[in-house]
Every structure is written in structure tokens, then in C-alpha cells.
Enzyme design. Structure first.
Site, mmCIF file in Angstrom:
data_model
loop_
_atom_site.group_PDB
_atom_site.id
_atom_site.type_symbol
_atom_site.label_atom_id
_atom_site.label_comp_id
_atom_site.label_asym_id
_atom_site.label_seq_id
_atom_site.Cartn_x
_atom_site.Cartn_y
_atom_site.Cartn_z
ATOM 1 N N SER A 343 0.843 -1.188 0.000
ATOM 2 C CA SER A 343 0.000 0.000 0.000
ATOM 3 C C SER A 343 0.879 1.238 0.000
ATOM 4 O O SER A 343 1.840 1.327 0.764
ATOM 5 C CB SER A 343 -0.902 0.000 1.246
ATOM 6 O OG SER A 343 -1.855 1.035 1.182
ATOM 7 N N GLU A 344 0.532 2.214 -0.852
ATOM 8 C CA GLU A 344 1.407 3.373 -1.062
ATOM 9 C C GLU A 344 1.675 4.175 0.194
ATOM 10 O O GLU A 344 2.672 4.899 0.274
ATOM 11 C CB GLU A 344 0.790 4.336 -2.109
ATOM 12 C CG GLU A 344 0.560 3.766 -3.467
ATOM 13 C CD GLU A 344 -0.890 3.406 -3.699
ATOM 14 O OE1 GLU A 344 -1.579 4.122 -4.437
ATOM 15 O OE2 GLU A 344 -1.336 2.400 -3.107
ATOM 16 N N ASN A 345 0.761 4.106 1.174
ATOM 17 C CA ASN A 345 0.936 4.907 2.383
ATOM 18 C C ASN A 345 1.923 4.297 3.372
ATOM 19 O O ASN A 345 2.095 4.807 4.468
ATOM 20 C CB ASN A 345 -0.417 5.143 3.066
ATOM 21 C CG ASN A 345 -1.121 3.839 3.418
ATOM 22 O OD1 ASN A 345 -1.207 2.933 2.602
ATOM 23 N ND2 ASN A 345 -1.640 3.757 4.619
ATOM 24 N N GLY A 346 2.587 3.193 2.962
ATOM 25 C CA GLY A 346 3.678 2.692 3.787
ATOM 26 C C GLY A 346 3.423 1.390 4.505
ATOM 27 O O GLY A 346 3.811 1.245 5.675
ATOM 28 N N SER A 385 8.199 3.884 0.353
ATOM 29 C CA SER A 385 7.167 3.126 -0.352
ATOM 30 C C SER A 385 7.288 3.300 -1.858
ATOM 31 O O SER A 385 7.189 2.333 -2.626
ATOM 32 C CB SER A 385 5.783 3.591 0.119
ATOM 33 O OG SER A 385 4.765 2.836 -0.503
#
Length: 520
Positions: A343-346, A385
Site C-alpha cells: 500500500s502506497e501509504n507505507g 514506499s
């Protein structure tokens, strides 16, 4: 310590340096002391009890970097303090802009913001309304590029090259930043310089720095070291490093030495001001609870797409799933394989949606939904990320689409003058040739307009980036030079039916098969 005393002695500075509570300080209040021997103006972390006092010197027209992802990890108390200082004309740099009545949306309500640099505004219709009405400047930036621009700013790197956005409005310029009240364009983005490396094209992007950074941490020690909790690290970590003055609010301040040195996320050198927040609502933007295990999905065209998309997963792969249909495909991953969801948010190692008693405001996915993690998962900052994304470390990315061209161009983020959500991380996710890009979408619009076309008429997300298209009617493979090949067909449909619903010519595989579905 001896070396410090010797250096200060040679320079005629105070040599009476004491160590107290693990922190070095001058033993006497002389003006010229070892504490002042520094190439910067940062002397030590200052502690505050009133958030207004911590931000009162943020002036009109300042550039302020604000941490968070959606509502997760936002500096609630410091944003509230800006409402009280009434500072105006701000340029805000933040990945997203909150919602209408919380987070940065509160500053939009009071019209204290002149310009926003972000990647996504989808959760805040007020931001979209002000932008389309000509009241707000909006500089939409790919999420990974934004994270890297901030990281570069904090590292003293003035600019860098990235393949993200090549062939799009980011590259060509002309993206609307500000409208006049009558709807005409007032400010548009500038084209980027392009350079070729190893046969690929890259854009020159300039770093971002700010006057102030407002950051939300979890805990800090009395030396000013900071740690974050779960996915609340997101943009907070790179933002810490990219401003002249960094103000961090935390939930708890502990004694120095309470953290193991290897567990510290942000060393004190990046922190100027520290405050313990008095109240945290920690509002959840999209509370999502796991449904009953026995509940079966309805048999409709979306489910048909999802069940076919799930066959793209392979054992051991690393995959990123976009909002909507792609994310739902994770519900049909075979129990016999392991897929590491990114997930891009880490987050790496997403699990299913939580049960009611498992909900955690500090643990969300890129769609701002509450999630869980699987054993072996990890958390990291947004710049890390997107290093995974751009570096080609993902095996698969699955995205929705508004339009896909016969050569694999993708448009999925904007209808100029009408719908402005932002590209989020999509431009980054399709930028690496090492990652397979699968688009899952309905074959036609609700008005029966073609979505698979000769040439995209909407602003592009990526150029010649799509490898496969999955709809409720068919599956196409994409050759970025030759075009589309129909490889699977839904039961009851003919090739002529697909031609009717498709806005471009395509080849038909000699091994054309019925459209497959995962077995549930």
C-alpha cells in the site's frame, strides 16, 4: 567530549560542557559557548505546552508542509492552532487535503489557504469546489514524485529525474492550476525538461522545501527523537526533514533513553519544536469492517471482473491494488498461495479488513480504509514506499481506468473542468517497465460510451504502460507497438459483440478461450 573541549578552547569558546540527563549543555550561561558552535541556527529542541505558541510565528504567505495520509497521522492540534492564529495566504504541501470538516479542510473553510500542492483531493469536495470556482490554486503532483521532492528537499538535493508522468500533462505542461471565476484558465503547469537514460525518458523534478513543517508523531523522548505508529508514518517522516522549522506533536513524551537507538525513526537533529497534543480525535475516513465469512458476493459484472482479476495473482508475488475493483480482488486470493500486498501509504503485508474490535485508526490502506496486517508485514514512510514502486520491486499493479488506448495508454484521474480527484500514486505505479500493469474496469460507460479506444481523450495517467485489460466481457493483452489481442471472451458473447463494445480494432488470439473465473 575532550575533542569538543579542545576545539572550543582553540576558538576561544566556553569549554565548560556538562552532561545532564543524557543531553549536552553549557555549564555556564556565557554567550560564546560550545552550544552555539554550529553551521545552522538549530541549537536544541524547544518544548511547548500550547500549540498556538508553537506556530504563532508562521506568517502570512508562508509555505507549510503538513504530514498525514488522508486523516491518518495528521497533526490535529497544530492545524487547530493555525485556525486560531488566523494566518492567511498559505501554501500547503500535503499528500491529501483532509475532509470538509476535519484536518486541512478546516483551513479551507476559513479560506486561509491560497495554494495546495498535493496528489489527491478525492475526499474533500470543498477543495474541488473552491478550485473549480477559481478561489484556490491546486498543483496536483504524482504521489511518489511529491514524496521524493520532499525527501530531496530535506537531503539538499535540488532536483532529480524520474520516469513518473512521462507523456502526461505533468510532462507536457498545461495542467490547470488555477481558474478564473468564468472558468477560463488563469495558471497552468509548466512543461518538464526531459532526458533519456538507457533508452527511457525521465522528467526533471525540482525539490520541495518549506518554511515550516507540521508533523504528527506517536512518541518522542526528551532529547527530541521521534517514533511513529504503524501507517501513521506516511508523509510525516520525509516532511520532518524538509523545512526551516519543524514542529512535531506527539501523543507521549518519555525520558531520554526510553527508545533503543536503532528504533528511532526521526533523530532529534530534524526536530525544532515539540509538543504533547492535548486531544486526538483520530477520525477514521473510511471505517471498513470485515463481513461475515459466509456472505457470498452477488453475481454481477463487477464480481465477474474481480473473479477474473484474482487469477493474476501468483505465489510469492508483491502486488499493489488500486481502489475499487482491484482491491476487492484480494478477497479471492487462493488460500494455497501467499501474495504480499503493498500500500502506497507505507505498508507491506496487508491483511483482510478488521473485525469490529480490531479497528485501528493508525492502520489504513491507500484507500483510507481500516485494515489489518499479516505476519511478516512492515511499515515505512511514503518516500520508501515509492522507492519500491519506481524501482520495479513490485511484480503486479492493478488499477481501475476511465479509458485505455489500443497501445496501452491509461487515463484514470481527471476530467478537466468537471471532475478533479488527483492522480494519487497511479502515475508512479505504472512508471516501471518491470511491473506488470493490469487494468480492471467495466467495458463501457453507463452511457454506453467506449472506454477501450484508439486514443485516450482524457488526460493520461501513463503512456504505453498497460499490459492487460480485464472487463466483464473480455480479456485483452496489450502489445505496446501492435495493439490489442483478445484472449478471453465471456460465455454467450461473440467476437462481433466485443467489436461493437470496443472503440478500436483488435486482433483475436488463435487460442481464444472462455473467460476464466477463480473457483470459490
Amino acid at each position: 567530549m575532550a575533542a569538543l573541549r579542545l576545539l572550543c578552547s582553540r576558538l576561544g569558546l566556553c569549554t565548560r560542557v556538562a552532561v545532564s540527563g543524557g543531553m549536552r549543555s553549557c555549564a555556564s550561561p556565557t554567550e560564546a559557548c560550545a552550544c552555539s558552535f554550529s553551521s545552522s541556527t538549530r541549537l536544541r529542541v524547544k518544548f511547548y505546552t500550547d500549540p498556538v505558541e508553537a506556530v504563532k510565528d508562521i506568517s502570512d504567505e508562508a509555505t507549510v508542509l503538513v504530514g498525514g495520509f488522508g486523516l491518518c497521522g495528521i497533526p490535529e492540534n497544530l492545524i487547530g492552532a493555525l485556525l486560531k492564529t488566523r494566518v492567511k495566504g498559505l501554501t500547503i504541501v500535503s499528500n491529501t487535503v483532509g475532509v470538509e470538516d476535519f484536518g486541512l479542510g478546516l483551513l479551507l473553510q476559513t479560506k486561509q489557504v491560497k495554494r495546495i500542492v498535493c496528489s489527491y483531493v478525492g475526499g474533500n469536495p470543498l477543495c474541488e469546489q473552491q478550485y473549480l470556482a477559481g478561489e484556490l490554486e491546486l498543483d496536483l503532483t504524482p504521489q511518489g514524485t511529491l514524496a521524493e521532492k520532499i525527501r530531496a528537499g530535506g537531503a539538499g538535493v535540488p532536483a532529480f529525474y524520474t520516469s513518473t508522468g512521462y507523456g502526461t500533462l505533468v510532462h507536457e505542461g498545461g495542467a490547470p492550476i488555477k481558474y478564473y471565476e468564468d472558468g477560463h484558465l488563469a495558471i497552468i503547469s509548466k512543461p518538464r525538461e526531459v532526458r533519456e537514460f538507457n533508452g527511457r525518458h525521465f522528467l526533471l523534478e525540482e525539490a520541495i522545501t518549506g518554511d515550516f513543517a507540521l508533523v504528527k508523531g506517536w512518541k518522542a523522548d526528551s532529547a527530541g527523537n521521534v517514533i511513529f505508529r504503524k501507517s501513521a508514518r506516511n508523509f510525516n517522516e520525509p516532511i520532518c526533514k524538509a523545512a526551516d522549522t519543524t514542529v512535531v506533536e506527539v501523543e507521549e513524551i518519555v525520558d531520554v533513553g526510553s527508545f533503543s537507538p536503532e528504533d528511532i525513526h526521526i533523530p532529534s537533529i530534524y526536530v525544532d519544536r515539540l509538543i504533547k497534543g492535548k486531544h486526538y480525535e483520530k477520525r477514521i475516513e473510511r471505517l471498513t469492517i470485515r463481513k461475515d465469512e459466509d456472505e457470498k458476493p452477488k453475481d454481477n459484472k463487477r464480481t465477474r471482473i474481480i473473479k477474473r482479476a484474482a487469477l493474476e495473482f501468483e505465489d510469492g508475488m508483491y502486488a499493489n491494488l488500486g481502489i475499487g475493483i482491484p482491491l476487492l480482488a484480494s478477497n479471492f486470493i487462493s488460500p494455497n498461495i501467499t501474495v504480499h500486498l503493498h500500500s502506497e501509504n507505507g505498508v507491506l503485508g496487508l491483511g483482510p479488513f478488521p473485525l469490529k474490535d480490531e479497528v485501528d485508526a493508525d492502520l489504513i490502506n491507500a484507500g483510507k480504509q481500516t485494515v489489518t496486517i499479516i505476519p511478516g508485514a512492515s511499515f515505512f514512510a511514503s518516500d520508501e514506499s515509492f522507492a519500491m514502486v519506481r524501482g520495479g520491486h513490485l511484480n503486479l499493479t492493478m488499477l481501475g481506468g476511465m479509458q485505455v488506448s489500443k497501445y496501452g495508454d491509461l487515463a484514470n484521474w481527471m476530467i478537466p473542468g468537471k471532475k478533479v480527484k488527483g492522480m494519487g500514486g497511479a502515475m508512479d505505479l505504472v512508471s516501471s517497465p518491470k511491473t506488470k500493469v493490469v487494468v480492471t474496469m467495466e467495458h463501457s460507460t453507463k452511457a454506453n460510451e467506449h472506454k477501450i479506444v484508439d486514443k485516450c481523450t482524457m488526460p493520461l495517467t501513463g503512456k504505453r504502460c498497460v499490459n492487460r485489460i480485464i472487463t466483464e466481457k473480455a480479456v485483452f493483452d496489450v502489445d505496446k507497438m501492435r495493439g490489442l489481442t483478445l484472449i478471453e471472451l465471456w460465455e454467450g458473447l461473440t467476437v462481433d459483440d466485443i467489436k461493437k463494445y470496443t472503440g478500436c480494432a483488435f486482433a483475436v488470439s488463435p487460442n481464444l478461450k472462455p473467460m476464466q473465473q477463480v473457483v470459490t
